[in-house]
Design a protein around this motif. Sequence first.
Motif, PDB file in Angstrom:
ATOM      1  N   GLY A   1       0.777  -1.102  -0.018  1.00  0.00           N
ATOM      2  CA  GLY A   1      -0.208   0.073  -0.249  1.00  0.00           C
ATOM      3  C   GLY A   1       1.037   1.089  -0.115  1.00  0.00           C
ATOM      4  N   TYR A   2       1.188   1.686   1.131  1.00  0.00           N
ATOM      5  CA  TYR A   2       1.187   3.452   1.683  1.00  0.00           C
ATOM      6  C   TYR A   2       2.990   2.876   1.370  1.00  0.00           C
ATOM      7  CZ  TYR A   2      -3.370   5.725   0.495  1.00  0.00           C
ATOM      8  OH  TYR A   2      -4.422   5.957   0.280  1.00  0.00           O
ATOM      9  N   MET A   3       3.285   2.359   1.962  1.00  0.00           N
ATOM     10  CA  MET A   3       4.423   2.052   2.875  1.00  0.00           C
ATOM     11  C   MET A   3       5.476   1.742   1.601  1.00  0.00           C
ATOM     12  SD  MET A   3       5.874  -0.569   5.908  1.00  0.00           S
ATOM     13  CE  MET A   3       7.491  -1.057   6.245  1.00  0.00           C
ATOM     14  N   PRO A   4       5.468   0.907   0.969  1.00  0.00           N
ATOM     15  CA  PRO A   4       6.851   1.136  -0.620  1.00  0.00           C
ATOM     16  C   PRO A   4       7.077   2.712  -0.949  1.00  0.00           C
ATOM     17  CG  PRO A   4       5.293  -0.672  -0.932  1.00  0.00           C
ATOM     18  CD  PRO A   4       4.372   0.134   0.141  1.00  0.00           C
ATOM     19  N   TYR A   5       6.098   3.595  -0.843  1.00  0.00           N
ATOM     20  CA  TYR A   5       6.407   4.650  -1.157  1.00  0.00           C
ATOM     21  C   TYR A   5       7.212   5.901   0.123  1.00  0.00           C
ATOM     22  CZ  TYR A   5       2.750   4.777  -4.094  1.00  0.00           C
ATOM     23  OH  TYR A   5       1.852   4.736  -5.443  1.00  0.00           O
ATOM     24  N   GLU A   6       7.030   4.920   1.385  1.00  0.00           N
ATOM     25  CA  GLU A   6       7.981   5.682   2.826  1.00  0.00           C
ATOM     26  C   GLU A   6       9.432   4.863   2.426  1.00  0.00           C
ATOM     27  OE1 GLU A   6       4.752   6.279   6.137  1.00  0.00           O
ATOM     28  OE2 GLU A   6       5.098   4.429   6.190  1.00  0.00           O
ATOM     29  N   ILE A   7       9.313   3.900   2.339  1.00  0.00           N
ATOM     30  CA  ILE A   7      10.762   3.391   1.844  1.00  0.00           C
ATOM     31  C   ILE A   7      11.759   3.834   0.431  1.00  0.00           C
ATOM     32  CG2 ILE A   7      11.667   1.216   1.578  1.00  0.00           C
ATOM     33  CD1 ILE A   7      10.652   1.297   4.193  1.00  0.00           C
ATOM     34  N   ALA A   8      10.413   4.230  -0.219  1.00  0.00           N
ATOM     35  CA  ALA A   8      11.294   4.370  -1.636  1.00  0.00           C
ATOM     36  C   ALA A   8      12.504   6.432  -1.221  1.00  0.00           C
ATOM     37  CB  ALA A   8      10.321   5.217  -2.763  1.00  0.00           C
ATOM     38  N   VAL A   9      11.121   7.005  -0.045  1.00  0.00           N
ATOM     39  CA  VAL A   9      11.767   8.100   0.170  1.00  0.00           C
ATOM     40  C   VAL A   9      13.372   8.084   0.611  1.00  0.00           C
ATOM     41  CG1 VAL A   9      11.695  10.200   1.548  1.00  0.00           C
ATOM     42  CG2 VAL A   9       9.537   9.592   0.279  1.00  0.00           C
TER      43      VAL A   9
ATOM     44  N   ILE B   1      15.663   1.736   0.957  1.00  0.00           N
ATOM     45  CA  ILE B   1      16.240   0.717   1.260  1.00  0.00           C
ATOM     46  C   ILE B   1      15.787  -0.491   0.686  1.00  0.00           C
ATOM     47  CG2 ILE B   1      15.912  -0.674   3.403  1.00  0.00           C
ATOM     48  CD1 ILE B   1      15.159   2.090   5.287  1.00  0.00           C
ATOM     49  N   PRO B   2      16.272  -1.432   0.277  1.00  0.00           N
ATOM     50  CA  PRO B   2      16.193  -2.896  -0.677  1.00  0.00           C
ATOM     51  C   PRO B   2      14.117  -2.859   0.257  1.00  0.00           C
ATOM     52  CG  PRO B   2      18.525  -2.684  -0.656  1.00  0.00           C
ATOM     53  CD  PRO B   2      18.372  -1.406   0.969  1.00  0.00           C
ATOM     54  N   CYS B   3      13.754  -3.181  -1.140  1.00  0.00           N
ATOM     55  CA  CYS B   3      12.539  -3.572  -0.519  1.00  0.00           C
ATOM     56  C   CYS B   3      11.700  -4.714  -0.987  1.00  0.00           C
ATOM     57  CB  CYS B   3      11.786  -2.775  -0.021  1.00  0.00           C
ATOM     58  SG  CYS B   3      10.041  -2.694   0.766  1.00  0.00           S
TER      59      CYS B   3
END
Length: 353
Positions: A245-253, A256-258
């Motif tokens: 959902g939204y968490m990948p956007y936060e990680i992309a900021v 971090i490998p995800c």
Amino acid sequence: MIPIGEQLEKKLAIYVCDTDGKGTYPIRRAEIIAESLPDTINIVFIHNEGSPSIPEGYEKVAIKKSSELLSALEKIKPDLLLRDSGSTSKEEVDKINKVVPSVIHFDDFGGGGKVADLVIQTLYTEANDKLPDHYVIGAETFIADKHMTSYKHLGLQKEITRPLPHLVISFGDEDLGNLTYRALRHMLQLQIPLKVTILLGANYKHDKSELKIMALGRRNTFIQEQPLNTAEFYSTADIILCASGYMPYEIAVMGIPCIVLAQNDFENSLEFPKEKNGFIHLGPGRKVKQSSLLNAIMEPLLHNSLRKKAISRQTALNLGEGKEMVCEAILYFLDYPKRETHDGKGKETSNMI
């Protein structure tokens, strides 16, 4: 930004309703927007039973269920409704349009979006049909909070933690499908030295004792309640396993490998957390094979080139700066309402986005 008229106080109603297991991001986004607007705007939060907690310091109007939203708006008489409640119906929004001069929706995949005045789609799918011009679609609309922006592009400088790289597993506030349990069960078979932390959201309703027992069966594996400052904790991770959902956007900021697992069909249809943007997407979490998951975890830890490629793809997107665009749109619609309703006369909006 476009200045708002000083002669008349404007009223903004914000309605956020938890849908599709989206967790806390919609209400956090609403709070960021509210804090960024001029003090001359009277902001009213509308909430119903089961909605996320409303930020302190704002006027609040309670309704029992979403079907009471229209009657609440008739009493509040806002100049603009900012709505983040999932997909809506055309019939409902047509009625709201008769009461509210301007309406902005977030992440609306329903017919109601077609008759809203502006739809901001941070979540998006690979749609074949051309959407109307009042839809603004793309990852660039994502709004990062102040905690997240303080770690922006962290991954470009961060080296893998030695001797134990850190894997963080987080499936949001609720984790309705209990992918946390499934992921940890697979992790018990991973033989490489690795620190694993499972973050449990405040509304995790599944049996925590089972997780704790499993964690005891693997060295350097911990269960932790989600901290208030999740960005600070995520910054300690060398790799993250999360929902799509939204968490990948936060990680992309942060960069971090995800690895991404979809919690439901809706999440599986989302287009952002894919390889082209620096993510490993393994599809529906309920169907993921143990070998696929473990291989996905090991690859960026064992191959530095793959890790750096993922980070560079994420950070190249330069996400998190959507606040200014959203606030400017709000101010525009407050100064130039689409329709005449309770006060004053409406004015047709120009192509402002």
